[in-house]
Design a protein around this motif. Structure first.
Motif, PDB file in Angstrom:
ATOM      1  N   ALA A 195       0.712  -1.165   0.015  1.00 32.63           N
ATOM      2  CA  ALA A 195      -0.020  -0.016   0.005  1.00 32.63           C
ATOM      3  C   ALA A 195       0.816   1.253  -0.007  1.00 32.63           C
ATOM      4  CB  ALA A 195      -0.781   0.172   1.211  1.00 32.63           C
ATOM      5  N   LEU A 196       1.965   1.222   0.791  1.00 35.26           N
ATOM      6  CA  LEU A 196       2.985   2.419   0.683  1.00 35.26           C
ATOM      7  C   LEU A 196       3.659   2.655  -0.756  1.00 35.26           C
ATOM      8  CD1 LEU A 196       4.028   4.800   2.680  1.00 35.26           C
ATOM      9  CD2 LEU A 196       5.695   3.252   3.352  1.00 35.26           C
ATOM     10  N   ASP A 197       3.943   1.397  -1.369  1.00 35.10           N
ATOM     11  CA  ASP A 197       4.656   1.752  -2.725  1.00 35.10           C
ATOM     12  C   ASP A 197       3.483   2.371  -3.698  1.00 35.10           C
ATOM     13  OD1 ASP A 197       6.905   0.772  -1.607  1.00 35.10           O
ATOM     14  OD2 ASP A 197       6.460  -1.393  -2.520  1.00 35.10           O
ATOM     15  N   ARG A 198       2.170   1.987  -3.516  1.00 36.17           N
ATOM     16  CA  ARG A 198       1.342   2.581  -4.640  1.00 36.17           C
ATOM     17  C   ARG A 198       1.151   3.935  -4.009  1.00 36.17           C
ATOM     18  NH1 ARG A 198      -2.492  -1.427  -7.072  1.00 36.17           N
ATOM     19  NH2 ARG A 198      -1.409  -3.340  -6.940  1.00 36.17           N
ATOM     20  N   TYR A 199       0.937   4.193  -2.987  1.00 36.87           N
ATOM     21  CA  TYR A 199       0.932   5.487  -2.352  1.00 36.87           C
ATOM     22  C   TYR A 199       2.226   6.702  -2.973  1.00 36.87           C
ATOM     23  CZ  TYR A 199       0.654   9.817   0.478  1.00 36.87           C
ATOM     24  OH  TYR A 199       0.497  10.904   1.194  1.00 36.87           O
ATOM     25  N   GLU A 200       3.196   5.944  -2.887  1.00 31.76           N
ATOM     26  CA  GLU A 200       4.139   6.764  -3.298  1.00 31.76           C
ATOM     27  C   GLU A 200       4.280   6.759  -4.785  1.00 31.76           C
ATOM     28  OE1 GLU A 200       7.535   4.728  -1.813  1.00 31.76           O
ATOM     29  OE2 GLU A 200       7.789   5.581   0.268  1.00 31.76           O
ATOM     30  N   THR A 201       3.927   5.936  -5.534  1.00 29.36           N
ATOM     31  CA  THR A 201       4.004   5.877  -6.710  1.00 29.36           C
ATOM     32  C   THR A 201       2.919   6.938  -7.233  1.00 29.36           C
ATOM     33  OG1 THR A 201       4.423   3.671  -7.049  1.00 29.36           O
ATOM     34  CG2 THR A 201       3.219   4.654  -8.859  1.00 29.36           C
ATOM     35  N   ARG A 202       1.853   7.018  -6.758  1.00 25.22           N
ATOM     36  CA  ARG A 202       0.617   8.026  -6.977  1.00 25.22           C
ATOM     37  C   ARG A 202       1.201   9.502  -6.766  1.00 25.22           C
ATOM     38  NH1 ARG A 202      -2.667   4.253  -4.240  1.00 25.22           N
ATOM     39  NH2 ARG A 202      -2.543   5.494  -2.524  1.00 25.22           N
TER      40      ARG A 202
ATOM     41  N   GLU B 263      -4.105   8.580 -13.836  1.00 21.20           N
ATOM     42  CA  GLU B 263      -5.330   7.961 -13.611  1.00 21.20           C
ATOM     43  C   GLU B 263      -5.536   6.537 -13.391  1.00 21.20           C
ATOM     44  OE1 GLU B 263      -8.015   9.489 -16.745  1.00 21.20           O
ATOM     45  OE2 GLU B 263      -7.535  11.492 -16.165  1.00 21.20           O
ATOM     46  N   ALA B 264      -4.789   5.626 -14.029  1.00 19.45           N
ATOM     47  CA  ALA B 264      -4.718   4.077 -13.836  1.00 19.45           C
ATOM     48  C   ALA B 264      -4.379   3.976 -12.383  1.00 19.45           C
ATOM     49  CB  ALA B 264      -3.607   3.616 -14.958  1.00 19.45           C
ATOM     50  N   ALA B 265      -3.192   4.579 -12.170  1.00 17.96           N
ATOM     51  CA  ALA B 265      -2.878   4.251 -10.723  1.00 17.96           C
ATOM     52  C   ALA B 265      -3.918   4.567  -9.685  1.00 17.96           C
ATOM     53  CB  ALA B 265      -1.502   5.184 -10.332  1.00 17.96           C
ATOM     54  N   HIS B 266      -4.462   5.608  -9.878  1.00 18.29           N
ATOM     55  CA  HIS B 266      -5.497   6.007  -8.738  1.00 18.29           C
ATOM     56  C   HIS B 266      -6.711   4.802  -8.818  1.00 18.29           C
ATOM     57  CE1 HIS B 266      -3.947   9.923  -8.327  1.00 18.29           C
ATOM     58  NE2 HIS B 266      -5.047  10.369  -7.309  1.00 18.29           N
TER      59      HIS B 266
END
Length: 269
Positions: A67-74, A174-177
Motif C-alpha cells: 500500500a505504501l509503494d502504491r501511495y508513493e507511486t501516485r 489515472e490508472a494508478a488511482h
C-alpha cells in the motif's frame, strides 16, 4: 467484497473487523470448553501463539509495504505530470501564433482540470477525468495541426514529444488511482487475522478476564493496522490524500505566465 473494502466507510470496516475477531476468539474458546471441559488449558501455548502472531506481523508488514509503494507511486506520478506539463507549456511557446496561443490556453485548462481531479473526492473524480480526456483529444489534434506547419524546423519533434509525455503521464496517473490493492490480498490478511484470534481463544484460559482484556487490545491494534492499510490504499476516497502542492504551484505559474510572443517577420526590401 471489492465494493465493501474499496467503497464502504472505514469506520464500518473497522467495527466489522473488530467484531469478527472477537467473535472468532469467543467461538474458539467455547469450542475448547466443549471439547475439554471448563478447565481446558493448552499446556504450552507460547510457541503456538508466537508462531501465528509472527506470521500475521509478517503478512501485515508485506501488505502495508504494498500500500505504501502504491501511495508513493501516485505521488511520484503527480510530480512527474506537473513537470511534464511545465515542459509542454515551454515547448508549445516555440510555435508561431495563433497555434502557440491556442495550445498555451489548452495546456493551462488541462492543468487546472488535473488539479481539480486530484483534489476531488471519489464521488466527483469522474467528471474531471472525462474533462481531462476531452482536453487531451483537443491538445493532440491542435499539436498535430501545428506540427504539420513547422515540420521543417528542428524543434517540431521536441514540441510533439513534450506534449505527448505530459498527456501520457496523466493517463498513467489515472490508472494508478483506479488500481487498489487486490481484494484477494486483503481477504487473506483478514482470514489469517481471524485464524489468529481463534487460536488465541482456543489456547488461553477463558475464565481469566485479563486474557480477554489483553486479547481485545491486540484485536484493536490489528484493526487499526488493517484500517490504515485500506486508508493508505484508497487514492480516490481515503482520508490520507496525496499532497497536490506541485500541481497547485504549476497552475499558479501558468496563470501568471506572459502570453506567447508574436513572431516578427522581416519583409525583404
Amino acid at each position: 467484497m471489492d465494493r465493501f473494502f474499496n467503497q464502504e466507510s472505514l469506520i464500518v470496516i473497522a467495527v466489522a473487523l473488530f467484531a469478527l475477531l472477537v467473535a472468532a476468539r469467543e467461538g474458539a474458546s467455547w469450542l475448547a470448553r466443549r471439547l475439554a471441559g471448563e478447565r481446558h488449558v493448552v499446556s504450552e501455548p507460547g510457541y503456538v501463539l508466537s508462531g501465528v502472531l509472527g506470521l500475521l506481523a509478517l503478512l501485515i508488514a508485506f501488505t502495508f509495504g504494498l500500500a505504501l509503494d502504491r501511495y508513493e507511486t501516485r505521488y511520484n506520478l503527480l510530480v512527474a505530470e506537473a513537470a511534464a506539463l511545465n515542459t509542454a507549456d515551454m515547448r508549445v511557446r516555440l510555435l508561431d501564433q495563433p497555434a502557440s496561443g491556442r495550445l498555451v490556453e489548452l495546456v493551462r485548462a488541462y492543468a487546472e482540470a488535473r488539479l481539480a481531479y486530484g483534489e476531488a473526492d471519489a464521488a466527483h473524480k469522474n467528471p474531471f477525468a472525462e474533462q481531462s480526456a476531452r482536453l487531451r483529444k483537443e491538445i493532440q489534434a491542435e499539436t498535430l495541426r501545428a506540427a504539420r506547419n513547422v515540420r521543417d524546423r528542428p524543434f517540431a519533434p521536441l514540441v510533439v514529444q513534450g506534449v505527448n509525455d505530459a498527456l501520457a503521464v496523466g493517463v498513467e496517473r489515472e490508472a494508478a488511482h483506479n488500481a487498489p490493492l487486490p481484494t484477494t490480498v486483503i481477504m487473506v490478511l483478514v482470514v489469517y487475522a481471524v485464524v489468529v484470534a481463534a487460536v488465541l481463544g482456543y489456547t488461553l484460559p477463558a475464565p481469566h478476564h485479563q486474557h480477554r482484556l489483553v486479547s481485545g487490545l491486540l484485536f484493536l491494534l490489528l484493526t487499526l493496522a488493517m484500517t490504515l492499510i485500506l486508508d493508505l490504499d484508497r487514492a480516490r476516497s481515503g482520508s490520507i490524500r496525496i499532497d497536490q502542492g506541485p500541481m497547485q504551484r504549476l497552475v499558479r505559474s501558468l496563470e501568471h505566465a506572459p502570453p506567447p510572443a508574436q513572431r516578427v517577420v522581416t519583409q525583404p526590401h
